[in-house]
Enzyme design. Structure first.
Site, short mmCIF file in Angstrom:
data_model
loop_
_atom_site.label_atom_id
_atom_site.label_comp_id
_atom_site.label_asym_id
_atom_site.label_seq_id
_atom_site.Cartn_x
_atom_site.Cartn_y
_atom_site.Cartn_z
N ARG A 126 -16.68 24.67 -9.78
CA ARG A 126 -15.46 23.88 -9.53
C ARG A 126 -15.83 22.41 -9.27
O ARG A 126 -15.12 21.68 -8.59
CB ARG A 126 -14.68 24.46 -8.35
CG ARG A 126 -14.11 25.85 -8.61
CD ARG A 126 -13.04 26.19 -7.61
NE ARG A 126 -12.59 27.56 -7.71
CZ ARG A 126 -11.70 28.01 -8.58
NH1 ARG A 126 -11.16 27.19 -9.45
NH2 ARG A 126 -11.34 29.27 -8.58
N ASP A 151 -6.14 23.71 -15.34
CA ASP A 151 -5.63 22.36 -15.14
C ASP A 151 -6.68 21.39 -14.59
O ASP A 151 -6.76 20.25 -15.03
CB ASP A 151 -4.41 22.43 -14.19
CG ASP A 151 -3.81 21.06 -14.00
OD1 ASP A 151 -3.60 20.38 -15.01
OD2 ASP A 151 -3.60 20.66 -12.84
O1 F6P Z 1 -7.27 29.60 -10.26
C1 F6P Z 1 -7.74 30.91 -10.35
C2 F6P Z 1 -7.85 31.54 -8.99
O2 F6P Z 1 -8.26 32.87 -9.16
C3 F6P Z 1 -6.60 31.44 -8.13
O3 F6P Z 1 -5.63 32.39 -8.48
C4 F6P Z 1 -7.17 31.61 -6.76
O4 F6P Z 1 -6.37 31.00 -5.78
C5 F6P Z 1 -8.50 30.94 -6.85
O5 F6P Z 1 -8.85 30.87 -8.23
C6 F6P Z 1 -9.62 31.62 -6.12
O6 F6P Z 1 -10.74 30.83 -6.22
P1 F6P Z 1 -12.23 31.25 -5.84
O7 F6P Z 1 -12.79 31.98 -7.01
O8 F6P Z 1 -12.89 29.95 -5.61
O9 F6P Z 1 -12.15 32.13 -4.64
#
Ligand code: F6P
Length: 343
Positions: free
Chosen positions: A71, A102
């Site tokens: 990310r 996005d």
């Molecule tokens: O954007 C995809 C997603 O799975 C969301 O639905 C969720 O809030 C987030 O990513 C979870 O992120 P991570 O994998 O960083 O826990």
């Protein structure tokens, strides 16, 4: 022609199918293809690995991403953004295929403005990228939600319980609505339709008193707004990109507790979490990812950049990145209303 490909943001099943399609179509045109590791982090650092027929074989059905993801948001730092641009130039990449949601596509748009030639491919289990009917990964996620609802029906009915199923989706209710609709949910909670706890509890009681149903399946989006049930957003913990972590709200657990207190019905919460993003992609996601990957390379071949491939009806089209970044696509409330007929 030298093409770079990267996957950014949360992984979803179908990313490998898209990478394979990009590489295989590019090889047909005689292009060289390079994998950029771990999303934008890989471009900041400048690590490339050549993709070959062999390295993209046997991955169509495999979840995750052979390129890794992150990310990382290079727009947070001018130095990181400059590194991305100079690494594209130094490595002689003529174009990038950027596969992401996005956040990732927003960074792609910034790089486009700086002169990098990019075609985007929308992926996110949240299905909230504007302009496309579906994103890679959504269909697999809602298939998991529907299957979980099927399984929870039997245990809920055996124990006469209320089961609250918390699903992902960030600030859009696509996963809850479509997963809940397919899984026969008795109530669906989404961010786009704030709701009273009282309404939910009355509905559960009515099911028992008027229909003799001693159990209920409630599907709640992690970002759902329920007036009397507070999420813990105030904690303000964010992920690496900068988004509030909605899993920290514990909306499923808080709702199950509130329902039990108010109705006396025994209630449990189940958080599906990353299971929704794991494992093998569905047929729909494999085909969508393959069509998107091929179209992205066809656009490069035609010299069209600064755009994203999208599914409109049954056609794959190209849309300017400027039209699809910077905002989220809300759930189709017609689908939400459709699900209510079956409560
Ligand atoms: O954007 C995809 C997603 O799975 C969301 O639905 C969720 O809030 C987030 O990513 C979870 O992120 P991570 O994998 O960083 O826990």
């Amino acid at each position: 022609m030298r093409i770079g490909v990267l996957t950014g943001g949360g992984d979803v099943p179908g990313l490998n199918a898209a990478i394979r399609a990009v590489a295989r179509r590019a090889f047909q045109y005689g292009y060289e293809v390079f994998g950029i590791k771990n999303g934008w982090a890989g471009l900041v650092e400048g690590g490339l690995e050549p993709l070959t027929l062999r390295s993209v074989s046997g991955i169509l059905h495999v979840g995750g991403t052979i390129l890794g993801t992150s990310r990382t948001n290079p727009c947070k730092s001018p130095a990181d953004l400059a590194s991305c641009i100079s690494h594209v130039q130094e490595t002689g990449l003529d174009a990038l295929v950027v596969i992401g949601g996005d956040d990732t596509l927003g960074v792609a748009q910034v790089l486009c403005e700086a002169g990098v030639k990019i075609v985007g491919i929308p992926k996110t289990m949240d299905n909230d990228v504007p302009g496309t009917d579906y994103c890679i990964g959504f269909n697999t996620a809602v298939t998991v939600v529907a299957e979980a609802c099927d399984r929870l029906h039997t245990t809920a009915s055996a124990h006469h319980r209320v089961m609250v199923v918390e699903v992902m989706g960030r600030h859009a209710g696509w996963v809850a609505t479509v997963g809940g609709l397919a899984g026969g949910a008795d109530f669906i909670l989404v961010p786009e339709r704030p709701c009273d706890l009282d309404l939910i509890c009355k509905h559960i009681r009515r099911r028992w008193e008027e229909q003799g149903k001693s159990f209920s399946i409630i599907v709640a989006s992690e970002g759902a707004e329920i007036y009397e049930v507070k999420g813990e957003e105030e904690l303000g913990e964010t992920d690496e990109f900068g988004h509030v972590r909605l899993d920290r709200r514990d909306i499923g657990k808080n709702l199950a507790r509130a329902i039990e207190e108010r109705t006396g019905f025994e209630s449990r919460a189940v958080v599906l979490g990353h299971i929704q993003r794991g494992g093998s992609p569905t047929v729909f996601d494999r085909v969508l990812a393959t069509r998107f990957g091929v179209k992205a390379v066809d656009l490069i071949q035609e010299g069209q950049f600064g755009c994203m491939v999208a599914l409109r009806g049954n056609e794959i089209v190209a849309l300017p990145l400027t039209e699809v970044t910077g905002r989220a696509k809300e759930v189709d409330l017609k689908l939400y209303d459709l699900a209510q007929i079956f409560y």
